[in-house]
Design a protein around this motif. Structure first.
Motif, PDB file in Angstrom:
ATOM      1  N   PHE A 215      25.102  21.688  65.743  1.00 18.54           N
ATOM      2  CA  PHE A 215      23.926  21.026  65.176  1.00 18.54           C
ATOM      3  C   PHE A 215      23.708  19.625  65.725  1.00 18.54           C
ATOM      4  O   PHE A 215      22.620  19.074  65.605  1.00 18.54           O
TER       5      PHE A 215
ATOM      6  N   SER B  26      15.773  28.018  58.955  1.00 21.53           N
ATOM      7  CA  SER B  26      15.588  26.864  58.090  1.00 21.53           C
ATOM      8  C   SER B  26      15.304  27.349  56.677  1.00 21.53           C
ATOM      9  O   SER B  26      14.423  28.184  56.472  1.00 21.53           O
ATOM     10  N   LEU B  27      16.038  26.830  55.708  1.00 20.60           N
ATOM     11  CA  LEU B  27      15.788  27.189  54.315  1.00 20.60           C
ATOM     12  C   LEU B  27      14.698  26.307  53.703  1.00 20.60           C
ATOM     13  O   LEU B  27      14.244  26.574  52.598  1.00 20.60           O
ATOM     14  N   LYS B  28      14.271  25.290  54.436  1.00 22.66           N
ATOM     15  CA  LYS B  28      13.233  24.374  53.958  1.00 22.66           C
ATOM     16  C   LYS B  28      11.857  24.740  54.513  1.00 22.66           C
ATOM     17  O   LYS B  28      10.853  24.616  53.821  1.00 22.66           O
TER      18      LYS B  28
ATOM     19  N   TYR C 152      19.607  30.221  63.741  1.00 19.04           N
ATOM     20  CA  TYR C 152      19.706  29.746  62.366  1.00 19.04           C
ATOM     21  C   TYR C 152      18.314  29.642  61.765  1.00 19.04           C
ATOM     22  O   TYR C 152      17.377  29.185  62.413  1.00 19.04           O
TER      23      TYR C 152
ATOM     24  N   GLU D   2      27.063  26.568  65.592  1.00 21.18           N
ATOM     25  CA  GLU D   2      27.127  25.398  64.707  1.00 21.18           C
ATOM     26  C   GLU D   2      27.117  24.076  65.463  1.00 21.18           C
ATOM     27  O   GLU D   2      27.634  23.078  64.969  1.00 21.18           O
TER      28      GLU D   2
ATOM     29  N   GLY E 142      16.044  20.859  56.968  1.00 17.07           N
ATOM     30  CA  GLY E 142      16.856  21.079  55.784  1.00 17.07           C
ATOM     31  C   GLY E 142      18.090  21.898  56.112  1.00 17.07           C
ATOM     32  O   GLY E 142      18.573  21.904  57.245  1.00 17.07           O
ATOM     33  N   GLU E 143      18.568  22.648  55.141  1.00 19.58           N
ATOM     34  CA  GLU E 143      19.762  23.469  55.339  1.00 19.58           C
ATOM     35  C   GLU E 143      19.449  24.615  56.290  1.00 19.58           C
ATOM     36  O   GLU E 143      18.369  25.218  56.223  1.00 19.58           O
ATOM     37  N   LEU E 144      20.388  24.898  57.188  1.00 16.83           N
ATOM     38  CA  LEU E 144      20.230  25.997  58.144  1.00 16.83           C
ATOM     39  C   LEU E 144      21.242  27.093  57.827  1.00 16.83           C
ATOM     40  O   LEU E 144      22.398  26.805  57.553  1.00 16.83           O
ATOM     41  N   ARG E 145      20.786  28.340  57.872  1.00 19.85           N
ATOM     42  CA  ARG E 145      21.659  29.485  57.604  1.00 19.85           C
ATOM     43  C   ARG E 145      21.709  30.381  58.834  1.00 19.85           C
ATOM     44  O   ARG E 145      20.674  30.756  59.375  1.00 19.85           O
TER      45      ARG E 145
ATOM     46  N   ARG F  51      16.216  17.595  62.702  1.00 18.39           N
ATOM     47  CA  ARG F  51      17.230  18.166  61.810  1.00 18.39           C
ATOM     48  C   ARG F  51      16.910  17.882  60.353  1.00 18.39           C
ATOM     49  O   ARG F  51      17.040  18.750  59.485  1.00 18.39           O
TER      50      ARG F  51
END
Length: 90
Positions: A24, A8-10, A6, A22, A36-39, A32
Motif C-alpha cells: 500500500f 475500496s470499502l469506501k 483490492y 499489501e 478508505g479501507e481496502l479488502r 489512499r
C-alpha cells in the motif's frame, strides 16, 4: 506479471491493482485516504493476451511497472448506455 486486486470499502466499484501484495505504500497518501479501507479480492496473472472486464490489461501492466499500482474507477454514467433515460415509463 502478478497483480493483487483490492476493493475500496469506501468508494463503490473502485479497485486498486498492486504489483506487490499489501504494498500500500506505493499508493500516494491523498489517493489512499480517499479509498478508505481496502479488502483483498483477487490475485491475477496479467499475461499478454489476458482480458479484464473493465480495464485494458496492457495499461494495468504499464501502470504496475511504472507506479506499482493501478486505480480502477467506477464506469462513468454517461458512458454506460444502460443508465440513460430511454424515454419509457416502464
Amino acid at each position: 506479471m502478478q497483480a493483487f486486486v483490492y476493493k475500496s470499502l469506501k468508494k463503490a466499484d473502485t479497485y486498486v491493482y498492486l504489483a506487490g501484495r499489501e504494498d500500500f505504500g506505493r499508493i500516494p497518501d491523498p489517493v489512499r485516504a480517499g479509498l478508505g479501507e481496502l479488502r483483498f479480492v483477487l490475485e491475477v496473472a496479467l499475461v499478454p493476451g489476458r482480458r479484464l472486464a473493465r480495464e485494458d490489461a496492457d495499461v494495468v501492466r504499464a501502470n504496475l511497472v511504472s507506479r506499482g499500482f493501478h486505480l480502477q474507477m467506477p464506469p462513468r454514467a454517461d458512458a454506460d448506455p444502460l443508465t440513460g433515460d430511454w424515454g419509457t415509463d416502464a
